[in-house]
Design a protein around this motif. Structure first.
Motif, PDB file in Angstrom:
ATOM      1  N   LEU A 230       0.834  -1.191   0.000  1.00 52.53           N
ATOM      2  CA  LEU A 230       0.000   0.000   0.000  1.00 52.53           C
ATOM      3  C   LEU A 230       0.871   1.244   0.000  1.00 52.53           C
ATOM      4  O   LEU A 230       1.765   1.380   0.838  1.00 52.53           O
ATOM      5  CB  LEU A 230      -0.903   0.023   1.242  1.00 52.53           C
ATOM      6  CG  LEU A 230      -1.856  -1.157   1.433  1.00 52.53           C
ATOM      7  CD1 LEU A 230      -2.589  -1.030   2.763  1.00 52.53           C
ATOM      8  CD2 LEU A 230      -2.846  -1.244   0.284  1.00 52.53           C
ATOM      9  N   ALA A 231       0.634   2.176  -0.925  1.00 51.67           N
ATOM     10  CA  ALA A 231       1.389   3.420  -0.988  1.00 51.67           C
ATOM     11  C   ALA A 231       0.425   4.595  -1.008  1.00 51.67           C
ATOM     12  O   ALA A 231      -0.261   4.830  -2.006  1.00 51.67           O
ATOM     13  CB  ALA A 231       2.276   3.442  -2.224  1.00 51.67           C
ATOM     14  N   ASP A 232       0.343   5.304   0.112  1.00 49.22           N
ATOM     15  CA  ASP A 232      -0.550   6.453   0.247  1.00 49.22           C
ATOM     16  C   ASP A 232      -0.012   7.321   1.377  1.00 49.22           C
ATOM     17  O   ASP A 232       0.425   6.799   2.398  1.00 49.22           O
ATOM     18  CB  ASP A 232      -1.981   5.995   0.565  1.00 49.22           C
ATOM     19  CG  ASP A 232      -3.004   7.099   0.377  1.00 49.22           C
ATOM     20  OD1 ASP A 232      -2.936   8.100   1.120  1.00 49.22           O
ATOM     21  OD2 ASP A 232      -3.874   6.962  -0.503  1.00 49.22           O
TER      22      ASP A 232
ATOM     23  N   GLY B 293      -6.529 -15.266   1.259  1.00 50.95           N
ATOM     24  CA  GLY B 293      -5.626 -15.293   0.121  1.00 50.95           C
ATOM     25  C   GLY B 293      -5.004 -13.959  -0.223  1.00 50.95           C
ATOM     26  O   GLY B 293      -4.342 -13.832  -1.254  1.00 50.95           O
ATOM     27  N   ILE B 294      -5.200 -12.936   0.626  1.00 50.58           N
ATOM     28  CA  ILE B 294      -4.587 -11.629   0.397  1.00 50.58           C
ATOM     29  C   ILE B 294      -3.799 -11.231   1.644  1.00 50.58           C
ATOM     30  O   ILE B 294      -4.299 -11.335   2.767  1.00 50.58           O
ATOM     31  CB  ILE B 294      -5.628 -10.546   0.077  1.00 50.58           C
ATOM     32  CG1 ILE B 294      -6.358 -10.864  -1.230  1.00 50.58           C
ATOM     33  CG2 ILE B 294      -4.959  -9.167  -0.031  1.00 50.58           C
ATOM     34  CD1 ILE B 294      -7.432  -9.854  -1.607  1.00 50.58           C
ATOM     35  N   GLU B 295      -2.581 -10.761   1.438  1.00 53.49           N
ATOM     36  CA  GLU B 295      -1.724 -10.332   2.547  1.00 53.49           C
ATOM     37  C   GLU B 295      -1.126  -8.964   2.227  1.00 53.49           C
ATOM     38  O   GLU B 295      -0.551  -8.762   1.158  1.00 53.49           O
ATOM     39  CB  GLU B 295      -0.589 -11.341   2.763  1.00 53.49           C
ATOM     40  CG  GLU B 295       0.408 -10.932   3.841  1.00 53.49           C
ATOM     41  CD  GLU B 295       1.602 -11.859   3.927  1.00 53.49           C
ATOM     42  OE1 GLU B 295       2.383 -11.717   4.872  1.00 53.49           O
ATOM     43  OE2 GLU B 295       1.744 -12.721   3.028  1.00 53.49           O
ATOM     44  N   VAL B 296      -1.276  -8.014   3.138  1.00 49.28           N
ATOM     45  CA  VAL B 296      -0.630  -6.712   3.000  1.00 49.28           C
ATOM     46  C   VAL B 296       0.763  -6.833   3.598  1.00 49.28           C
ATOM     47  O   VAL B 296       0.926  -7.018   4.803  1.00 49.28           O
ATOM     48  CB  VAL B 296      -1.429  -5.602   3.707  1.00 49.28           C
ATOM     49  CG1 VAL B 296      -0.689  -4.264   3.599  1.00 49.28           C
ATOM     50  CG2 VAL B 296      -2.821  -5.479   3.105  1.00 49.28           C
TER      51      VAL B 296
ATOM     52  N   VAL C 163      -6.061   6.299   5.345  1.00 46.11           N
ATOM     53  CA  VAL C 163      -6.425   5.602   4.111  1.00 46.11           C
ATOM     54  C   VAL C 163      -5.734   4.249   4.066  1.00 46.11           C
ATOM     55  O   VAL C 163      -6.349   3.220   3.756  1.00 46.11           O
ATOM     56  CB  VAL C 163      -6.045   6.443   2.880  1.00 46.11           C
ATOM     57  CG1 VAL C 163      -6.256   5.636   1.597  1.00 46.11           C
ATOM     58  CG2 VAL C 163      -6.875   7.720   2.830  1.00 46.11           C
ATOM     59  N   ARG C 164      -4.439   4.220   4.376  1.00 46.46           N
ATOM     60  CA  ARG C 164      -3.704   2.954   4.379  1.00 46.46           C
ATOM     61  C   ARG C 164      -4.305   1.985   5.383  1.00 46.46           C
ATOM     62  O   ARG C 164      -4.451   0.792   5.108  1.00 46.46           O
ATOM     63  CB  ARG C 164      -2.221   3.180   4.697  1.00 46.46           C
ATOM     64  CG  ARG C 164      -1.479   4.011   3.680  1.00 46.46           C
ATOM     65  CD  ARG C 164       0.042   3.843   3.806  1.00 46.46           C
ATOM     66  NE  ARG C 164       0.531   4.041   5.147  1.00 46.46           N
ATOM     67  CZ  ARG C 164       0.893   5.218   5.648  1.00 46.46           C
ATOM     68  NH1 ARG C 164       0.797   6.309   4.900  1.00 46.46           N
ATOM     69  NH2 ARG C 164       1.358   5.322   6.886  1.00 46.46           N
ATOM     70  N   ALA C 165      -4.669   2.498   6.555  1.00 46.00           N
ATOM     71  CA  ALA C 165      -5.246   1.640   7.591  1.00 46.00           C
ATOM     72  C   ALA C 165      -6.560   1.031   7.127  1.00 46.00           C
ATOM     73  O   ALA C 165      -6.843  -0.151   7.384  1.00 46.00           O
ATOM     74  CB  ALA C 165      -5.455   2.441   8.875  1.00 46.00           C
ATOM     75  N   GLY C 166      -7.360   1.842   6.430  1.00 41.95           N
ATOM     76  CA  GLY C 166      -8.635   1.331   5.937  1.00 41.95           C
ATOM     77  C   GLY C 166      -8.455   0.247   4.894  1.00 41.95           C
ATOM     78  O   GLY C 166      -9.122  -0.798   4.940  1.00 41.95           O
ATOM     79  N   PHE C 167      -7.545   0.474   3.949  1.00 43.62           N
ATOM     80  CA  PHE C 167      -7.272  -0.534   2.927  1.00 43.62           C
ATOM     81  C   PHE C 167      -6.673  -1.796   3.544  1.00 43.62           C
ATOM     82  O   PHE C 167      -7.002  -2.910   3.157  1.00 43.62           O
ATOM     83  CB  PHE C 167      -6.328   0.018   1.863  1.00 43.62           C
ATOM     84  CG  PHE C 167      -6.984   0.931   0.865  1.00 43.62           C
ATOM     85  CD1 PHE C 167      -8.238   0.635   0.352  1.00 43.62           C
ATOM     86  CD2 PHE C 167      -6.359   2.098   0.442  1.00 43.62           C
ATOM     87  CE1 PHE C 167      -8.851   1.466  -0.563  1.00 43.62           C
ATOM     88  CE2 PHE C 167      -6.960   2.937  -0.486  1.00 43.62           C
ATOM     89  CZ  PHE C 167      -8.215   2.633  -0.986  1.00 43.62           C
ATOM     90  N   ARG C 168      -5.767  -1.605   4.511  1.00 52.06           N
ATOM     91  CA  ARG C 168      -5.148  -2.764   5.155  1.00 52.06           C
ATOM     92  C   ARG C 168      -6.205  -3.617   5.853  1.00 52.06           C
ATOM     93  O   ARG C 168      -6.216  -4.847   5.715  1.00 52.06           O
ATOM     94  CB  ARG C 168      -4.092  -2.319   6.165  1.00 52.06           C
ATOM     95  CG  ARG C 168      -3.521  -3.477   6.978  1.00 52.06           C
ATOM     96  CD  ARG C 168      -2.512  -3.009   8.000  1.00 52.06           C
ATOM     97  NE  ARG C 168      -1.214  -2.761   7.406  1.00 52.06           N
ATOM     98  CZ  ARG C 168      -0.304  -3.707   7.191  1.00 52.06           C
ATOM     99  NH1 ARG C 168      -0.574  -4.974   7.487  1.00 52.06           N
ATOM    100  NH2 ARG C 168       0.854  -3.400   6.667  1.00 52.06           N
ATOM    101  N   ALA C 169      -7.096  -2.974   6.605  1.00 59.03           N
ATOM    102  CA  ALA C 169      -8.138  -3.711   7.328  1.00 59.03           C
ATOM    103  C   ALA C 169      -9.031  -4.485   6.361  1.00 59.03           C
ATOM    104  O   ALA C 169      -9.383  -5.647   6.613  1.00 59.03           O
ATOM    105  CB  ALA C 169      -8.964  -2.743   8.169  1.00 59.03           C
TER     106      ALA C 169
END
Length: 222
Positions: free
Chosen positions: A6-8, A26-29, A13-19
């Motif tokens: 994640l690049a922001d 099958g997805i890992e940040v 915003v990053r926290a929201g996308f990460r959560a």
């Protein structure tokens, strides 16, 4: 497992996308970056499958970072998806031209964001026929009319591959190409894939760029 960077510059915003993404099977940040320079550095370190890249960041912005990532042979498998506030952000076009696999608006529905990450991780682009057509419209508006025949660089393609490439540049999906040419979707996908391999295109987005820049298709053609 799809690995995402994640690049922001906005931590919220990053926290929201990460959560959102971390809750999906099958997805890992794997990492977060507050600016483009850090994103490019972390891409080398973590080798993510997908980078969700905000285009407006301080210092090295998302456009410059996209160029760095997509120009690095060691990151050939990394796909960049641009995040923007507006669907036709003035810089999105150049980002895709630089190698990004597509773009998403930041208010994209969660299910669409998750699907986009999975689609791009598979190597497909752009994210939807609608987005493809918007990119084509933007490209056509910036292109100068050509009267010369298609570039000799397309000589590596068969006649059928050229035909399919022109249809991709028209915004058609594999299913629509298959229906138009009376072949199976699998056959259409194979032709698209072979054209990308022969031309060294990272994905469908760059195939569209190739089609216009080579003169295979011209703005205003249907």
């Amino acid at each position: 497992m799809v690995r995402v960077l994640l690049a922001d510059d906005q931590a919220l915003v990053r926290a929201g996308f990460r959560a959102l993404l971390a809750a999906q099977e099958g997805i890992e940040v794997v990492a977060e970056a507050p600016d483009g320079a850090e994103a490019a550095r972390l891409a080398v370190t973590y080798q993510p499958d997908v980078v969700l890249m905000d285009i407006r960041m301080p210092g090295t912005d998302g456009l410059a970072a996209t160029r760095l990532i997509c120009a690095d042979p060691a990151l050939a498998a990394v796909r960049v998806v641009i995040l923007t506030t507006f669907e036709l952000d003035e810089y999105v076009f150049e980002a895709v031209r630089s190698g990004a696999s597509g773009f998403l608006v930041k208010d994209t529905e969660p299910a669409d964001l998750i699907q986009a990450v999975r689609v791009v991780a598979r190597g497909d682009a752009l994210l939807s026929p609608g987005v493809t057509r918007k990119l084509i419209a933007e490209f056509a508006s910036r292109s100068r009319p050509r009267s010369a025949p298609p570039s000799a660089s397309l000589d590596v393609l068969t006649d059928r591959e050229r035909e399919v490439m022109a249809l991709v540049a028209g915004g058609l999906t594999n299913e629509e190409i298959a229906a138009k040419l009376f072949v199976s979707p699998a056959t259409a996908k194979t032709h698209v894939s072979r054209a990308m391999v022969k031309l060294g295109a990272r994905d469908r987005a760059q195939l569209v760029i190739w089609a216009y820049e080579s003169g295979l298709v011209q703005p205003g053609w249907s």
